[in-house]
Scaffold this motif. Structure first.
Motif, PDB file in Angstrom:
ATOM      1  N   ALA A   1       2.573 -20.902   3.695  1.00 28.93           N
ATOM      2  CA  ALA A   1       3.195 -19.847   4.493  1.00 28.93           C
ATOM      3  C   ALA A   1       2.557 -18.508   4.148  1.00 28.93           C
ATOM      4  N   ASN A   2       2.445 -17.669   5.145  1.00 27.31           N
ATOM      5  CA  ASN A   2       1.837 -16.352   4.966  1.00 27.31           C
ATOM      6  C   ASN A   2       2.902 -15.261   4.948  1.00 27.31           C
ATOM      7  N   GLU A   3       3.834 -15.354   4.021  1.00 21.46           N
ATOM      8  CA  GLU A   3       4.866 -14.323   3.920  1.00 21.46           C
ATOM      9  C   GLU A   3       4.256 -13.052   3.367  1.00 21.46           C
ATOM     10  N   ILE A   4       4.773 -11.930   3.873  1.00 22.11           N
ATOM     11  CA  ILE A   4       4.286 -10.659   3.352  1.00 22.11           C
ATOM     12  C   ILE A   4       5.249 -10.157   2.285  1.00 22.11           C
ATOM     13  N   THR A   5       4.698  -9.416   1.352  1.00 22.76           N
ATOM     14  CA  THR A   5       5.507  -8.886   0.262  1.00 22.76           C
ATOM     15  C   THR A   5       6.270  -7.658   0.739  1.00 22.76           C
ATOM     16  N   GLU A   6       7.260  -7.272  -0.030  1.00 29.55           N
ATOM     17  CA  GLU A   6       8.022  -6.053   0.289  1.00 29.55           C
ATOM     18  C   GLU A   6       7.096  -4.835   0.310  1.00 29.55           C
ATOM     19  N   GLU A   7       6.136  -4.799  -0.604  1.00 24.51           N
ATOM     20  CA  GLU A   7       5.186  -3.684  -0.656  1.00 24.51           C
ATOM     21  C   GLU A   7       4.340  -3.637   0.623  1.00 24.51           C
ATOM     22  N   GLU A   8       3.868  -4.801   1.074  1.00 24.57           N
ATOM     23  CA  GLU A   8       3.086  -4.863   2.311  1.00 24.57           C
ATOM     24  C   GLU A   8       3.939  -4.450   3.506  1.00 24.57           C
ATOM     25  N   ARG A   9       5.177  -4.922   3.549  1.00 26.24           N
ATOM     26  CA  ARG A   9       6.104  -4.563   4.624  1.00 26.24           C
ATOM     27  C   ARG A   9       6.325  -3.044   4.648  1.00 26.24           C
ATOM     28  N   PHE A  10       6.500  -2.447   3.475  1.00 26.33           N
ATOM     29  CA  PHE A  10       6.689  -1.001   3.381  1.00 26.33           C
ATOM     30  C   PHE A  10       5.464  -0.259   3.923  1.00 26.33           C
ATOM     31  N   LYS A  11       4.268  -0.703   3.541  1.00 26.25           N
ATOM     32  CA  LYS A  11       3.032  -0.052   4.005  1.00 26.25           C
ATOM     33  C   LYS A  11       2.873  -0.166   5.521  1.00 26.25           C
ATOM     34  N   ILE A  12       3.213  -1.328   6.063  1.00 25.36           N
ATOM     35  CA  ILE A  12       3.130  -1.517   7.518  1.00 25.36           C
ATOM     36  C   ILE A  12       4.106  -0.598   8.226  1.00 25.36           C
ATOM     37  N   ARG A  13       5.347  -0.555   7.747  1.00 30.09           N
ATOM     38  CA  ARG A  13       6.358   0.314   8.366  1.00 30.09           C
ATOM     39  C   ARG A  13       5.940   1.786   8.264  1.00 30.09           C
ATOM     40  N   GLN A  14       5.382   2.157   7.132  1.00 32.22           N
ATOM     41  CA  GLN A  14       4.922   3.534   6.945  1.00 32.22           C
ATOM     42  C   GLN A  14       3.814   3.866   7.937  1.00 32.22           C
ATOM     43  N   LYS A  15       2.879   2.949   8.107  1.00 33.92           N
ATOM     44  CA  LYS A  15       1.767   3.146   9.039  1.00 33.92           C
ATOM     45  C   LYS A  15       2.278   3.307  10.469  1.00 33.92           C
ATOM     46  N   LEU A  16       3.342   2.572  10.810  1.00 32.37           N
ATOM     47  CA  LEU A  16       3.919   2.627  12.151  1.00 32.37           C
ATOM     48  C   LEU A  16       4.989   3.714  12.293  1.00 32.37           C
ATOM     49  N   ASN A  17       5.168   4.504  11.245  1.00 28.13           N
ATOM     50  CA  ASN A  17       6.163   5.582  11.241  1.00 28.13           C
ATOM     51  C   ASN A  17       7.585   5.032  11.431  1.00 28.13           C
ATOM     52  N   LEU A  18       7.859   3.898  10.782  1.00 30.43           N
ATOM     53  CA  LEU A  18       9.175   3.276  10.845  1.00 30.43           C
ATOM     54  C   LEU A  18       9.863   3.418   9.500  1.00 30.43           C
ATOM     55  N   ASP A  19      11.141   3.766   9.544  1.00 30.85           N
ATOM     56  CA  ASP A  19      11.943   3.871   8.339  1.00 30.85           C
ATOM     57  C   ASP A  19      12.256   2.479   7.806  1.00 30.85           C
ATOM     58  N   LYS A  20      12.569   2.394   6.539  1.00 30.31           N
ATOM     59  CA  LYS A  20      12.882   1.112   5.898  1.00 30.31           C
ATOM     60  C   LYS A  20      14.020   0.385   6.621  1.00 30.31           C
ATOM     61  N   ASN A  21      14.976   1.120   7.141  1.00 29.71           N
ATOM     62  CA  ASN A  21      16.149   0.513   7.761  1.00 29.71           C
ATOM     63  C   ASN A  21      16.089   0.467   9.285  1.00 29.71           C
ATOM     64  N   ASP A  22      14.955   0.824   9.884  1.00 30.42           N
ATOM     65  CA  ASP A  22      14.858   0.777  11.348  1.00 30.42           C
ATOM     66  C   ASP A  22      14.940  -0.660  11.843  1.00 30.42           C
ATOM     67  N   PHE A  23      15.651  -0.820  12.948  1.00 33.76           N
ATOM     68  CA  PHE A  23      15.762  -2.108  13.643  1.00 33.76           C
ATOM     69  C   PHE A  23      14.759  -2.064  14.778  1.00 33.76           C
ATOM     70  N   VAL A  24      13.827  -3.009  14.805  1.00 37.65           N
ATOM     71  CA  VAL A  24      12.731  -2.983  15.768  1.00 37.65           C
ATOM     72  C   VAL A  24      12.850  -4.176  16.715  1.00 37.65           C
ATOM     73  N   VAL A  25      12.836  -3.879  18.018  1.00 35.27           N
ATOM     74  CA  VAL A  25      12.825  -4.909  19.050  1.00 35.27           C
ATOM     75  C   VAL A  25      11.445  -4.862  19.698  1.00 35.27           C
ATOM     76  N   CYS A  26      10.773  -6.020  19.789  1.00 35.58           N
ATOM     77  CA  CYS A  26       9.425  -6.069  20.357  1.00 35.58           C
ATOM     78  C   CYS A  26       9.358  -7.045  21.521  1.00 35.58           C
TER      79      CYS A  26
END
Length: 92
Positions: A1-26
């Motif tokens: 499985a290719n799970e991402i780490t919390e650190e990677e998730r944080f970096k992705i959200r930061q890059k997308l200008n998303l807060d840690k608690n944002d709910f995202v619908v795609c």
């Protein structure tokens, strides 16, 4: 499985200008009348999610129909939540 780490998730959200608690619908794929993206957009705008500053709607895909793009952009611009509605364009 290719799970991402919390650190990677944080970096992705930061890059997308998303807060840690944002709910995202795609929605994924090419945008167009046959995919009914405008229906999702209108449903989003009539929901409580649109009024929640921690909720974001993202259309991940390319708009290929100029008239449809103008229609969607008009709806998005008229909303008071346009800063939390995004169209990414083509994504690999």
């Amino acid at each position: 499985a290719n799970e991402i780490t919390e650190e990677e998730r944080f970096k992705i959200r930061q890059k997308l200008n998303l807060d840690k608690n944002d709910f995202v619908v795609c929605s994924f794929g090419i945008l167009g009348p046959t995919k009914q993206n405008h229906s999702l957009l209108k449903a989003w705008l009539s929901s409580t999610l649109a009024r929640d500053k921690n909720c974001v709607l993202v259309f991940v895909g390319e708009l290929t129909d100029v008239d449809y793009e103008q229609q969607l952009q008009k709806i998005i611009s008229a909303s008071k939540t346009d800063a939390r509605i995004h169209v990414t364009g083509w994504v690999d």
